[in-house]
Write a protein that holds these residues in place. Structure first.
Motif, short mmCIF file in Angstrom:
data_model
loop_
_atom_site.label_atom_id
_atom_site.label_comp_id
_atom_site.label_asym_id
_atom_site.label_seq_id
_atom_site.Cartn_x
_atom_site.Cartn_y
_atom_site.Cartn_z
N ASP A 56 87.24 71.86 72.95
CA ASP A 56 87.91 73.08 72.50
C ASP A 56 88.97 72.74 71.47
OD1 ASP A 56 90.07 72.05 73.89
OD2 ASP A 56 89.98 73.49 75.52
N ARG A 57 89.65 73.74 70.99
CA ARG A 57 90.64 73.53 69.93
C ARG A 57 91.76 72.60 70.37
NH1 ARG A 57 91.41 79.22 66.71
NH2 ARG A 57 89.20 79.54 66.34
N LEU A 58 92.20 72.73 71.60
CA LEU A 58 93.27 71.87 72.09
C LEU A 58 92.82 70.41 72.13
CD1 LEU A 58 96.09 71.45 73.23
CD2 LEU A 58 95.18 72.01 75.49
N ASP A 59 91.63 70.15 72.67
CA ASP A 59 91.11 68.78 72.70
C ASP A 59 90.98 68.22 71.29
OD1 ASP A 59 90.94 68.71 75.45
OD2 ASP A 59 88.82 69.25 75.51
N ALA A 60 90.46 69.04 70.39
CA ALA A 60 90.30 68.58 69.00
C ALA A 60 91.65 68.25 68.39
CB ALA A 60 89.59 69.65 68.18
N ALA A 61 92.66 69.07 68.68
CA ALA A 61 94.00 68.81 68.16
C ALA A 61 94.57 67.51 68.73
CB ALA A 61 94.93 69.98 68.48
N ILE A 62 94.30 67.25 70.00
CA ILE A 62 94.79 66.02 70.63
C ILE A 62 94.12 64.80 70.01
CG2 ILE A 62 94.76 64.68 72.79
CD1 ILE A 62 95.13 67.41 74.24
N VAL A 63 92.81 64.86 69.82
CA VAL A 63 92.09 63.75 69.19
C VAL A 63 92.64 63.50 67.79
CG1 VAL A 63 89.85 63.03 68.26
CG2 VAL A 63 89.99 64.05 70.53
N ARG A 64 92.83 64.58 67.04
CA ARG A 64 93.36 64.45 65.68
C ARG A 64 94.76 63.85 65.70
NH1 ARG A 64 91.28 68.97 64.41
NH2 ARG A 64 93.05 70.25 64.99
N GLU A 65 95.59 64.29 66.65
CA GLU A 65 96.96 63.78 66.74
C GLU A 65 96.96 62.28 67.04
OE1 GLU A 65 101.01 64.39 69.40
OE2 GLU A 65 99.41 65.89 69.50
N PHE A 66 96.12 61.85 67.98
CA PHE A 66 96.04 60.42 68.30
C PHE A 66 95.62 59.62 67.08
CE2 PHE A 66 95.24 61.28 73.04
CZ PHE A 66 96.53 60.92 73.38
N ALA A 67 94.62 60.11 66.38
CA ALA A 67 94.13 59.40 65.19
C ALA A 67 95.22 59.32 64.12
CB ALA A 67 92.89 60.09 64.64
N GLU A 68 95.95 60.42 63.93
CA GLU A 68 97.01 60.43 62.93
C GLU A 68 98.15 59.49 63.33
OE1 GLU A 68 98.01 64.56 62.65
OE2 GLU A 68 96.20 65.03 61.50
#
Length: 90
Positions: A56-68
């Protein structure tokens, strides 16, 4: 863009190798934090690929945040990177 579990695991391994080869403690910590982020992303990707749970959007945001954070070199204040390298290599 969704990352596959395989891609995330490859990135995690690269970061662990960087940490093991890095003589500077702060850069070891950065690499280990990036490895931890890729591990979290791999777990999410694995669930998504298995169809257990849609990303979902929250999971995607978390993955993106970790990568960043991994790319930016954000470091938490954990005191012993040498112990974290040894644990990651086990």
């Amino acid at each position: 863009m969704r990352f596959t579990e395989k891609f995330c695991r490859e990135q995690e391994s690269l970061q662990i190798a960087k940490a093991a080869a890095e003589p500077l403690k702060n850069r070891q910590g950065i690499a280990l934090d990036a490895a931890k982020a890729w591990d979290a992303a791999a777990k999410i990707a694995q669930k998504h690929e298995a169809g257990q749970q849609p990303l979902d959007r929250l999971d995607a945001a978390i993955v993106r945040e970790f990568a960043e954070e991994g790319a930016a070199g954000v470091v938490d204040d954990e005191p012993a990177p040498d112990e974290r390298i040894a644990a990651a290599l086990r």
